[in-house]
Every structure is written in structure tokens, then in C-alpha cells.
Design a protein around this motif. Structure first.
Motif, PDB file in Angstrom:
ATOM      1  N   LEU A  64      -1.418  -0.189  -5.583  1.00  0.00           N
ATOM      2  CA  LEU A  64      -3.023   0.062  -6.615  1.00  0.00           C
ATOM      3  C   LEU A  64      -2.531  -0.857  -8.066  1.00  0.00           C
ATOM      4  N   HIS A  67      -5.668   6.463  -9.710  1.00  0.00           N
ATOM      5  CA  HIS A  67      -5.820   5.824  -8.162  1.00  0.00           C
ATOM      6  C   HIS A  67      -5.708   6.714  -7.364  1.00  0.00           C
ATOM      7  N   VAL A  76      -3.205   2.588   2.091  1.00  0.00           N
ATOM      8  CA  VAL A  76      -2.596   1.465   1.514  1.00  0.00           C
ATOM      9  C   VAL A  76      -1.096   1.891   1.817  1.00  0.00           C
ATOM     10  N   LYS A  84      -7.353   6.442  -0.275  1.00  0.00           N
ATOM     11  CA  LYS A  84      -7.305   5.100  -0.226  1.00  0.00           C
ATOM     12  C   LYS A  84      -5.590   4.286  -0.541  1.00  0.00           C
ATOM     13  N   ALA A  85      -4.769   5.214  -0.706  1.00  0.00           N
ATOM     14  CA  ALA A  85      -3.306   5.412  -1.651  1.00  0.00           C
ATOM     15  C   ALA A  85      -2.598   5.488  -0.690  1.00  0.00           C
ATOM     16  N   HIS A  93      -1.545  -3.932  -8.786  1.00  0.00           N
ATOM     17  CA  HIS A  93      -2.769  -4.940  -7.455  1.00  0.00           C
ATOM     18  C   HIS A  93      -3.322  -5.506  -9.124  1.00  0.00           C
ATOM     19  N   ARG A  94      -4.047  -4.359  -9.480  1.00  0.00           N
ATOM     20  CA  ARG A  94      -4.964  -3.995 -10.402  1.00  0.00           C
ATOM     21  C   ARG A  94      -5.167  -4.508 -11.935  1.00  0.00           C
TER      22      ARG A  94
END
Length: 382
Positions: free
Chosen positions: A353, A246, A257, A253-254, A356-357
Motif C-alpha cells: 500500500l 496504513h 492486500v 485492508k493491509a 502504491h501511494r
């Protein structure tokens, strides 16, 4: 002449006695058969014999008492004549009457404008012996400020911050203080001895010693955190790759978050802790959040190593190289704050992340099914 050990022992006894006074006064008032009250009127307007116990918000002990007095109040005034001792604890204590015995007082402020025939032991923030106040024997205490404009018959032994004597002391004055006392001429009949507070010795550290300490700390951090990254890379290589996946394509993005989660998590935990049902869940989430924060180091270290060693797929070499870079950044002043914040945000974001995946209810994308090929038409025989 009073020696130093005797002074310190008497001052320590005064401190201890203050707590004993508080416990004795409250316990005596609770078990006393005498009436207690909080009215402004005197509680003992007439004569009384034997030990007397008083408690309340505002207490005035008046009249003639043939015995000891035990009192606990917010504001205490002793205006009567007492043949015995007085043991009291209050926020403010004012003595305007005559006490033939000794006094043991614990308060914030103590004002003595009456006559105390024997000795006094006082634990207070501010003590004043007024012009009309006298203490027949010794006065021992621990106080922030002490003003003596009246008379002390014998020795004055104190642990004090500020001492002023404008009255008279019939014996010696021995006090423990960081500041010199203000004593009027001919106010003390005996000797005056000041005992300074023992100062801890100053240890001068050479610049080479500071550098050696910093270098040893750096080596320790390098070895300890390198072992952490090494064991993580050897035991959980797939986890390292899954989390850092990620960060390689979309690190921002990480970071976003992790930033949002770091702001929202304390608010959610605070809300959960305020409820009885959510308190156990909040405790579990707090422990989990702490572990995720600690795990940010090996994940970010592996990510930094992957940025440099793109062709090397071995997680051990990536983690060790990234760990050395991260440790060095965490040792530089001011830069270590930025490095720590970015490490936590990137590490938390990447882990969240990945979680979540891997959630069980994640809808896996199924590959589109290819349409079945139509069978070729059968040959029609003539």
C-alpha cells in the motif's frame, strides 16, 4: 577366518566395481567394432575368439566364446560357454551357460543357474544362486537380498539386507547386515560371522538441557531481531511511519492486500519462469519479494509498539517494544505459526500500500482553488 576390516574393504570394493562395470560396459559397447543390436535373437550364435562387446535392449550371448565378454543391456542372458571373464551391467542378468573365468556384474536382479568356475563380484538389489547354479571360488557382493540354493565353492562375503542359504558354501560366510541370516543346517562348511551395522550412540538430553537450549535461542533471537528493529528505527524513521500509517487506521485492508498478494505472487512468478523473456524479471521479482517478506518484521514490530505507545512518537521505543512482543509470540508453539502468517500478511500489505501511494504516476489530490474575491465597486464621485 576373514576379519572385519577385510570384509568391509571387499564390500566397498564391490560397490566401487559396480560403477566401473557400468562405465566399462557402456564405453566398450560404444567403441566396439563388433555389431550391437537390440533384437531378441542371439547376437553370437557361433564361435568367437577374443574379447566380445554387446549392447542393446535385450541381449542373449550364446555360442562358444574364447575370450572375455563385456555387455550392457536392459535384459541380458548369458547362455553360451565363455572361456574368459564376464563384465556386465544391465537391469536384469541371467546366467544359464558355463563361464570358466570370473564375473563382475551390476544389475537390479541377478540370477545364476549356470556354472561359474572362478569368483563372482556382484552389485545388485536381488541375487539368486539357483539349484543348478555354482560359483567355484569366492562370491563377494553388496545386495538387498541374497538367496543361495546352489553351491558356492569357497567364501561368501556380503553386505546384505536379507540372506538365505539353503544350498552349500564350501568356506566361511561373513556378512554385514542388520538382520540375522536364514541358514540351513550343514549348509556352511566353515564359520558364519555376522557384522552388525555400527549404530550411532544415543545421546540422552536432560530436560534442563532442552530448556537451556530454548532459552539461549530465545535470547539470541531477542538480541538479533532487536538490533534489526533498532537500526531500522534509527536509519529509516520516516519509512516506518509511512508504512505503518496504513496499519493504524485500517489494518484489515493491509491484511487483505497481503493475503491476496501472497496467493497471486507465486502464480505470477511461475508463469514468468515458464517464458524465456520473463525469466529474468521473475528472478528480480523473487528477490524483491523475499526482501519485502524479511522487512515485514520491523514494520509490524513498529505497528505493535505504536498501538501501545500512542502518545510516544519516538520510533525507537515503539519498535523495541513491538519487537519484544513479536519475538515472544514467535517462540510459543502453535502460536508462532499464526503470528508468522499474520506478520507476513500485515507487513506485505502495508508495504504494498505504501508503494502504491508513492508511485510516480499517482494523481495527487490538489486542494480546491478558492474563487477570486470580486473587487468592491469603485466609489463614484459626484
Amino acid at each position: 577366518m576373514i576379519n572385519v576390516s577385510h570384509v568391509l574393504r571387499r564390500c566397498a570394493s564391490a560397490l566401487f566395481l559396480g560403477f566401473v562395470i557400468l562405465a566399462t560396459g557402456l564405453g566398450a559397447a560404444a567403441t566396439s567394432p563388433q555389431g550391437t543390436g537390440s533384437s531378441q535373437a542371439p547376437l553370437a550364435p557361433g564361435d568367437a575368439q577374443g574379447p566380445q562387446f554387446y549392447s542393446g535392449v535385450s541381449v542373449d550371448v550364446s555360442g562358444t566364446i574364447d575370450g572375455d565378454v563385456y555387455a550392457s543391456a536392459q535384459s541380458l542372458v548369458i547362455s553360451g560357454d565363455i572361456s574368459g571373464d564376464v563384465i556386465a551391467a544391465a537391469q536384469s542378468i541371467t546366467i544359464t551357460g558355463d563361464i570358466e573365468g570370473s564375473v563382475r556384474l551390476s544389475a537390479q536382479t541377478v540370477t545364476i543357474s549356470g556354472d561359474i568356475s572362478r569368483s563372482g563380484t556382484i552389485l545388485a538389489a536381488d541375487v539368486t544362486v539357483a539349484d543348478t547354479g555354482t560359483v567355484g571360488d569366492d562370491l563377494v557382493g553388496a545386495t538387498g537380498t541374497m538367496h543361495v540354493t546352489g553351491a558356492v565353492g569357497r567364501d561368501l562375503v556380503l553386505s546384505v539386507g536379507t540372506l538365505r542359504i539353503a544350498g552349500s558354501v564350501g568356506g566361511d560366510v561373513t556378512y554385514v547386515s542388520d538382520t540375522e541370516a536364514s541358514i540351513a543346517d550343514d549348509a556352511v562348511a566353515g564359520s558364519v560371522q555376522r557384522i552388525s551395522q555400527p549404530q550411532s550412540p544415543k545421546v540422552e538430553v536432560s530436560p534442563w538441557g532442552v530448556f537451556a537450549g530454548w532459552l539461549l535461542g530465545l535470547v539470541y533471537a531477542l538480541v538479533a531481531l532487536s538490533l534489526v528493529t533498532l537500526f531500522t528505527a534509527l536509519l529509516f524513521p520516516r519509512l516506518l511511519r509511512r508504512v505503518t500509517d496504513h496499519l493504524l487506521p485500517s489494518p484489515w485492508k493491509a491484511l487483505l492486500v497481503g493475503l491476496v498478494a501472497s496467493i497471486a505472487a507465486p502464480l505470477v512468478l511461475l508463469l514468468l519462469f515458464t517464458t524465456i523473456v520473463g525469466a529474468p524479471l521473475a528472478l528480480a521479482v523473487t528477490i524483491t519479494w523475499f526482501l519485502l517478506t524479511l522487512a515485514s518484521f520491523p514494520f509490524v514490530a513498529h505497528y505493535l509498539g505504536a498501538l501501545i505507545l500512542r502518545g510516544d512518537r519516538r520510533p525507537v521505543s515503539r519498535s523495541l517494544l513491538g519487537g519484544v512482543i513479536l519475538i515472544a509470540a514467535l517462540q510459543i508453539p502453535w502460536l508462532n505459526i499464526v503470528a508468522w502468517v499474520l506478520m507476513v500478511f500485515f507487513g506485505l500489505g502495508a508495504q504494498l500500500l505504501a508503494i502504491h501511494r508513492q508511485r510516480p504516476w499517482h494523481d495527487t489530490e490538489t486542494a480546491p482553488t478558492r474563487p477570486a474575491q470580486e473587487a468592491p465597486p469603485a466609489n463614484i464621485t459626484q
